[in-house]
Design a protein around this motif. Structure first.
Motif, PDB file in Angstrom:
ATOM      1  N   ARG A  84       0.827  -1.202   0.000  1.00  0.00           N
ATOM      2  CA  ARG A  84       0.000   0.000   0.000  1.00  0.00           C
ATOM      3  C   ARG A  84       0.864   1.255   0.000  1.00  0.00           C
ATOM      4  NH1 ARG A  84      -3.212  -1.487   4.325  1.00  0.00           N
ATOM      5  NH2 ARG A  84      -4.058  -3.169   3.081  1.00  0.00           N
ATOM      6  N   ILE A  85       1.854   1.283   0.868  1.00  0.00           N
ATOM      7  CA  ILE A  85       2.697   2.488   0.952  1.00  0.00           C
ATOM      8  C   ILE A  85       3.554   2.637  -0.308  1.00  0.00           C
ATOM      9  CG2 ILE A  85       4.545   1.427   2.360  1.00  0.00           C
ATOM     10  CD1 ILE A  85       3.836   4.720   3.448  1.00  0.00           C
ATOM     11  N   GLY A  86       4.010   1.500  -0.866  1.00  0.00           N
ATOM     12  CA  GLY A  86       4.757   1.550  -2.130  1.00  0.00           C
ATOM     13  C   GLY A  86       3.889   2.099  -3.243  1.00  0.00           C
ATOM     14  N   GLU A  87       2.656   1.610  -3.282  1.00  0.00           N
ATOM     15  CA  GLU A  87       1.724   2.067  -4.319  1.00  0.00           C
ATOM     16  C   GLU A  87       1.390   3.543  -4.115  1.00  0.00           C
ATOM     17  OE1 GLU A  87      -1.902  -0.196  -4.584  1.00  0.00           O
ATOM     18  OE2 GLU A  87      -2.539   0.886  -6.380  1.00  0.00           O
ATOM     19  N   TYR A  88       1.234   3.948  -2.858  1.00  0.00           N
ATOM     20  CA  TYR A  88       0.923   5.348  -2.547  1.00  0.00           C
ATOM     21  C   TYR A  88       2.024   6.258  -3.091  1.00  0.00           C
ATOM     22  CZ  TYR A  88      -0.181   9.588   0.037  1.00  0.00           C
ATOM     23  OH  TYR A  88      -0.484  10.892   0.357  1.00  0.00           O
ATOM     24  N   ALA A  89       3.268   5.877  -2.844  1.00  0.00           N
ATOM     25  CA  ALA A  89       4.405   6.679  -3.317  1.00  0.00           C
ATOM     26  C   ALA A  89       4.406   6.749  -4.840  1.00  0.00           C
ATOM     27  CB  ALA A  89       5.723   6.079  -2.818  1.00  0.00           C
TER      28      ALA A  89
END
Lengths: 145, 253
Positions: A84-89
């Motif tokens: 999720r955080i990778g995708e957010y970035a």
């Protein structure tokens, strides 16, 4: 004399080759035995992520995310938050590009996706804010180095 | 030969004359010479045999050495093959999956392209090995697939650089990353040039151009290389691009 010299040289090479042969043999046996053993991918991924988030290496996080996605569209079990955080970035990064292009459809779609991810960041919410700041600074040309 | 004393004929091997008993100095000297020659011959024979034995010993050692080297090469090949098999399993399974689900996948791929989601498209084709399939259904995507992969590499590299850590305790090889990006960028434009020459379909040509435009925008937004500068930037060598980018990224506000 001459043949003694060759004798010595050959003996040295023989010794080195014998040692290398034994090492190669051990390596081959070890590789074949461990072929079936698969390291837990989720554990590896999480360990890497913990190290990266500690040092705020968001570039590495998004890089891992994109690399993993090339092989698996779904994250390894237990790593959904990391994805999720990778995708957010990644989505935040691309959103700035679409804003510069003034592509309304992409802005709308990716903006919605970013908002949905933001609501799911939970414990990683502060990192999401930091990512936004970094991208804003990068776009405006402020150097953090 | 003739005896010096009694002048009668005697044999060369007779040390004394059988007729007068005089010493035959010639025969004595001859016998001494023969003994000396015999000694030298035996010594030479011994040396030759010793050398021959030595060489054959060297030959054996050389043969053992060669056998060990060949054995090592074989073991290295076996070990490499055992690792390669694992990758090949995933690959062949992926290709079979692409063949089996061609209708569904091509529909998804078209949707990604229509929406301009080139990163999602590139990720999808990597995951499902569609660019390696020779099926007719995927052939129309050939040029776009090749370029999309290069595009993904460029964006991924840009994200690594842009979102890099400021923590000095975490090693980040800025120079290395910049040079990686420049080499991806060169790769992208080479592929772009090739694919635009080969693509005949207007719709897919538009996708190729759109990807190029998006990459230019990204370079402008994050690396502050304006549209008027980007063409001259692209004409620089890879090393010069690296130097230029370092200046831009390390430039103080």
């Amino acid at each position: 004399m001459k043949s003694n010299k060759w004798d010595v040289i050959l003996n040295i090479f023989l010794f080195i080759a014998s040692v290398c042969f034994v090492l190669c043999f051990c390596w081959m046996i070890y590789s074949i035995k461990n072929r079936e053993k698969k390291e837990d991918p989720a554990k590896q991924y999480r360990n890497a992520f913990e190290r990266e988030i500690k040092h705020k290496a968001y570039g590495e996080i998004t890089d891992d995310y994109l690399l993993k996605k090339r092989s698996y569209s779904e994250p390894p079990v237990g790593c959904e938050d990391i994805y999720r955080i990778g995708e957010y970035a990644h989505v935040s990064f691309m959103l700035k590009v679409y804003e510069a292009e003034k592509n309304e459809d992409k802005i709308r779609r990716n903006g919605a996706r970013k908002e949905a991810l933001e609501n799911e960041l939970s414990v990683y919410e502060k990192y999401g804010d930091e990512i936004d700041v970094i991208l804003e600074e990068a776009v405006s040309g402020i150097n953090k180095d | 030969m003739i005896c010096k004393k009694c002048h009668k004929e005697i044999g060369i091997d007779d040390l004394k004359c059988p007729f007068c008993g005089a010493n035959n100095s010639f025969a004595m000297k001859h016998q001494q010479n023969m003994k000396s020659f015999d000694k030298r011959y035996k010594r030479t024979q011994k040396d030759v045999l010793k050398t021959a034995g030595h060489i054959s010993g060297l030959g054996k050692k050389a043969a053992i050495l060669a056998t060990l080297l060949i054995g090592m090469m074989v073991m290295i090949i076996i070990t490499s093959l055992s690792y390669a098999e694992l990758d090949l399993d995933d690959y062949s399974e992926g290709k079979t999956d692409a063949v089996r689900n061609a209708a569904e996948y091509t529909k998804k791929m078209d949707k990604y392209l229509e929406e301009g989601e080139y990163i999602e498209f590139a990720i999808f084709i990597c995951e499902h090995y569609t660019s390696d399939s020779r099926m007719e259904e995927y052939k129309r995507f050939r040029c776009v697939q090749y370029l999309a992969k290069e595009y993904l590499d460029c964006i991924q590299s840009m994200e690594r650089i842009t979102l890099r850590t400021g923590d000095e305790d975490y090693h980040f090889d800025m120079d290395g990353e910049i040079h990686t990006f420049c080499s991806h960028l060169e790769g992208f434009y080479e592929m772009y040039e090739n694919m635009t020459e080969q693509e005949r379909n207007e719709k897919y040509m538009a996708y190729l151009n759109d990807m190029e435009k998006e990459l230019r925008t990204a370079t402008n937004v994050y690396f502050h290389i304006g549209d008027d500068e980007i063409d001259s930037f692209l004409n620089l060598s890879e090393a010069q691009k690296g130097v230029k980018l370092e200046e831009v990224l390390k430039d103080e506000e």
